[in-house]
Design a protein around this motif. Structure first.
Motif, PDB file in Angstrom:
ATOM      1  N   GLY A   1      -8.470  -7.834   4.757  1.00 18.81           N
ATOM      2  CA  GLY A   1      -8.564  -6.557   3.865  1.00 18.81           C
ATOM      3  C   GLY A   1      -7.724  -6.193   2.734  1.00 18.81           C
TER       4      GLY A   1
ATOM      5  N   ALA B   1       0.853  -1.264  -0.075  1.00 18.50           N
ATOM      6  CA  ALA B   1      -0.045  -0.135  -0.024  1.00 18.50           C
ATOM      7  C   ALA B   1       0.927   1.235   0.123  1.00 18.50           C
ATOM      8  CB  ALA B   1      -0.767  -0.114   1.137  1.00 18.50           C
TER       9      ALA B   1
ATOM     10  N   MET C   1       0.905   6.293   9.626  1.00 25.45           N
ATOM     11  CA  MET C   1       0.467   4.743  10.362  1.00 25.45           C
ATOM     12  C   MET C   1       1.401   4.622  11.300  1.00 25.45           C
ATOM     13  SD  MET C   1      -0.207   1.133   8.518  1.00 25.45           S
ATOM     14  CE  MET C   1       1.606   0.602   8.457  1.00 25.45           C
TER      15      MET C   1
ATOM     16  N   SER D   1      -0.856 -12.555   3.733  1.00 30.60           N
ATOM     17  CA  SER D   1      -2.421 -12.917   3.891  1.00 30.60           C
ATOM     18  C   SER D   1      -2.990 -12.199   2.608  1.00 30.60           C
ATOM     19  CB  SER D   1      -2.976 -12.151   5.176  1.00 30.60           C
ATOM     20  OG  SER D   1      -2.756 -10.805   5.232  1.00 30.60           O
TER      21      SER D   1
ATOM     22  N   ILE E   1     -15.284  -6.716   7.193  1.00 27.19           N
ATOM     23  CA  ILE E   1     -13.789  -6.244   6.840  1.00 27.19           C
ATOM     24  C   ILE E   1     -14.222  -4.973   6.140  1.00 27.19           C
ATOM     25  CG2 ILE E   1     -11.504  -6.301   6.251  1.00 27.19           C
ATOM     26  CD1 ILE E   1     -11.246  -9.290   7.165  1.00 27.19           C
TER      27      ILE E   1
ATOM     28  N   MET F   1      -4.216  -3.219  14.707  1.00 26.82           N
ATOM     29  CA  MET F   1      -5.368  -2.281  14.403  1.00 26.82           C
ATOM     30  C   MET F   1      -6.352  -2.188  15.348  1.00 26.82           C
ATOM     31  SD  MET F   1      -6.510  -3.526  10.378  1.00 26.82           S
ATOM     32  CE  MET F   1      -5.453  -3.617   9.221  1.00 26.82           C
TER      33      MET F   1
ATOM     34  N   SER G   1      -1.266  -7.588  12.041  1.00 26.49           N
ATOM     35  CA  SER G   1      -2.017  -6.555  11.974  1.00 26.49           C
ATOM     36  C   SER G   1      -3.290  -6.215  12.383  1.00 26.49           C
ATOM     37  CB  SER G   1      -2.212  -6.508  10.064  1.00 26.49           C
ATOM     38  OG  SER G   1      -0.975  -6.506   9.819  1.00 26.49           O
TER      39      SER G   1
ATOM     40  N   ARG H   1      -9.039 -19.559   9.915  1.00 25.06           N
ATOM     41  CA  ARG H   1      -9.499 -18.507   9.042  1.00 25.06           C
ATOM     42  C   ARG H   1      -9.725 -19.130   7.567  1.00 25.06           C
ATOM     43  NH1 ARG H   1      -4.787 -13.553   9.434  1.00 25.06           N
ATOM     44  NH2 ARG H   1      -5.935 -12.704   7.697  1.00 25.06           N
TER      45      ARG H   1
ATOM     46  N   TYR I   1      -4.187   0.952   4.672  1.00 23.72           N
ATOM     47  CA  TYR I   1      -5.477   0.682   5.330  1.00 23.72           C
ATOM     48  C   TYR I   1      -4.783   0.074   6.744  1.00 23.72           C
ATOM     49  CZ  TYR I   1      -7.959  -3.653   6.835  1.00 23.72           C
ATOM     50  OH  TYR I   1      -8.463  -4.632   7.441  1.00 23.72           O
TER      51      TYR I   1
HETATM   52  C1  LIG Z   1      -0.064  -2.504   7.097  1.00 24.96           C
HETATM   53  C2  LIG Z   1      -1.088  -3.008   6.219  1.00 24.96           C
HETATM   54  O1  LIG Z   1      -0.394  -3.921   5.484  1.00 24.96           O
HETATM   55  C3  LIG Z   1      -2.350  -3.506   6.885  1.00 24.96           C
HETATM   56  C4  LIG Z   1      -2.785  -4.736   6.136  1.00 24.96           C
HETATM   57  O2  LIG Z   1      -3.637  -5.465   7.006  1.00 24.96           O
HETATM   58  P1  LIG Z   1      -4.512  -6.749   6.620  1.00 24.96           P
HETATM   59  O3  LIG Z   1      -4.990  -6.850   5.468  1.00 24.96           O
HETATM   60  O4  LIG Z   1      -3.299  -7.957   6.782  1.00 24.96           O
HETATM   61  O5  LIG Z   1      -5.420  -6.843   7.878  1.00 24.96           O
HETATM   62  P2  LIG Z   1      -6.797  -7.835   7.872  1.00 24.96           P
HETATM   63  O6  LIG Z   1      -7.878  -7.121   7.302  1.00 24.96           O
HETATM   64  O7  LIG Z   1      -7.301  -7.876   9.489  1.00 24.96           O
HETATM   65  O8  LIG Z   1      -6.480  -9.109   7.590  1.00 24.96           O
HETATM   66  C5  LIG Z   1      -1.499  -1.898   5.290  1.00 24.96           C
HETATM   67  C6  LIG Z   1      -2.124  -1.975   4.037  1.00 24.96           C
HETATM   68  O9  LIG Z   1      -1.752  -3.163   3.435  1.00 24.96           O
HETATM   69  O10 LIG Z   1      -2.857  -1.213   3.511  1.00 24.96           O
END
Ligand SMILES: C[C@@](O)(CCOP(=O)(O)OP(=O)(O)O)CC(=O)O
Ligand SMILES: Nc1ncnc2c1ncn2[C@@H]1O[C@H](COP(=O)(O)OP(=O)(O)OP(=O)(O)O)[C@@H](O)[C@H]1O
Length: 326
Positions: free
Chosen positions: A143, A13, A242, A110, A26, A195, A191, A75, A17
């Protein structure tokens, strides 16, 4: 017996997120934007068992040659339940998956994992989903996986419900990421947990949500304008924001290691010399430095003191393939 194999790549990213508005579906608190990589693929084969009689039997999940148990199996089973609901089936499935990246090291296994699983499982259960529906499905697993369905660059529209929260392609200039693997070990706080803790305890969380929505608007405008400098500046400042909001949680979480911070410093030093280099990092110590195709080799050379380096570019979204995962 029906079987399908899919391949998907992780994404990094550039607008992050971090935080959910709704845990079960989600739904994120804000949208995000990413590059799908051309490396570290996940290959997943799903085989739906023929008989529906043994509905009390369990799905099986073999990850990187080892049968998964506990949370990882759980999961996958919960994810397959979503696919079974869509397909109107109760048949169990056998899932075999291979990640080419180290699992849970902050290289978003993931994301590639659930994007590949979404495509392989939907096909194996007889569904033919369009990209938007596939992105929505992948989102239920993790997500960030909703963005790995898309080729090259993706924007995840936060949305307000299941139907409106999905990723779609966005045009952006040709860029490269230099991945610096500072530490391949499993991270301490996932993560998901990080979060939750940030949302529950950070005094800065509301500002993070509102500023991220604005940052995404700025990023989309920068991509449309082909403004590389703006894309780089937004990428680095948003990553640091972040990590700042995460560090402000209680108990605090710090994903960056000293070598990660040193890699951010190297990116800044490269910029001083006129080289396009902006750093970002997900929920782990590994750093990705955004650069141009021309400068990638030089940037990679400058980053070698901090860890193993690898130059990656924009890659394909989730796709079907013939060769089964083993
Ligand atoms: C820091 C990140 O990579 C967080 C990614 O979180 P995940 O998608 O692994 O979380 P869940 O939705 O709980 O499975 C930022 C991003 O990829 O946007
Ligand atoms: N190939 C795969 N298929 C299905 N699930 C997977 C696969 N690879 C990893 N996972 C799931 O993802 C979990 C790791 O996710 P987690 O979000 O903690 O780390 P990550 O994806 O490496 O990093 P990030 O925080 O950047 O997303 C594993 O415990 C497992 O449940």
């Amino acid at each position: 017996m029906s079987t399908a194999t899919a391949r998907a790549h992780p994404n990094i990213a550039l607008v992050k997120y971090w935080g959910k508005a709704e845990e079960d579906l989600i739904l994120p608190v804000a949208g995000s934007m990413s590059m799908t990589l051309d490396a570290f693929a996940t290959t997943t084969t799903v085989t739906v068992r023929e008989s529906e009689e043994a509905t009390d039997a369990e799905d099986s999940f073999v990850l990187n040659g080892t049968p998964a148990t506990g949370t990882a199996l759980d999961r996958t089973t919960r994810f397959l339940d979503h696919v079974r609901e869509l397909a109107g089936s109760s048949a169990r499935a056998d899932v075999v998956s291979v990640n080419e990246a180290p699992t849970a090291a902050g290289l978003a296994s993931s994301a590639s994992g659930f994007a590949a699983l979404a495509l392989a499982a939907s096909r194996a259960y007889g569904l033919d989903l369009d990209q938007r529906s596939l992105s929505r499905l992948a989102r239920r697993g993790s997500g960030s996986a909703c963005r790995s369905v898309v080729d090259r660059y993706a924007v995840w529209n936060a949305g307000t419900d299941d139907a409106t929260s999905y990723a779609e392609p966005i045009d952006a200039p040709e860029m490269r990421l230099v991945i610096v693997t500072v530490d391949g070990a499993q991270k301490q706080v996932s993560s998901r947990e990080g979060m939750r803790r940030t949302a529950a305890t950070s005094p800065f969380y509301d500002a993070w949500i509102t500023s991220t929505a604005r940052t995404l608007e700025d990023m989309v405008a920068a991509c449309k304008a082909g403004d590389l400098t703006a894309i780089g500046e937004i990428t680095e400042s948003h990553a640091l924001r972040m990590h700042a909001v995460i560090a402000s949680a209680l108990p605090p979480v710090r994903y960056l290691a000293p070598a990660s911070v040193a890699a951010f410093d190297t990116a800044a030093a490269l910029r001083e010399q006129g080289t396009f280099a902006y750093a970002t990092a997900d929920a782990g110590p590994n750093v990705c430095v955004l650069t141009t195709p021309d400068a990638a080799e030089d940037v990679a050379a400058a980053l070698t003191p901090h860890g193993q380096v690898r130059i990656v570019g924009p890659g394909p979204g989730a796709h079907l393939t013939e060769e089964a995962a083993r």
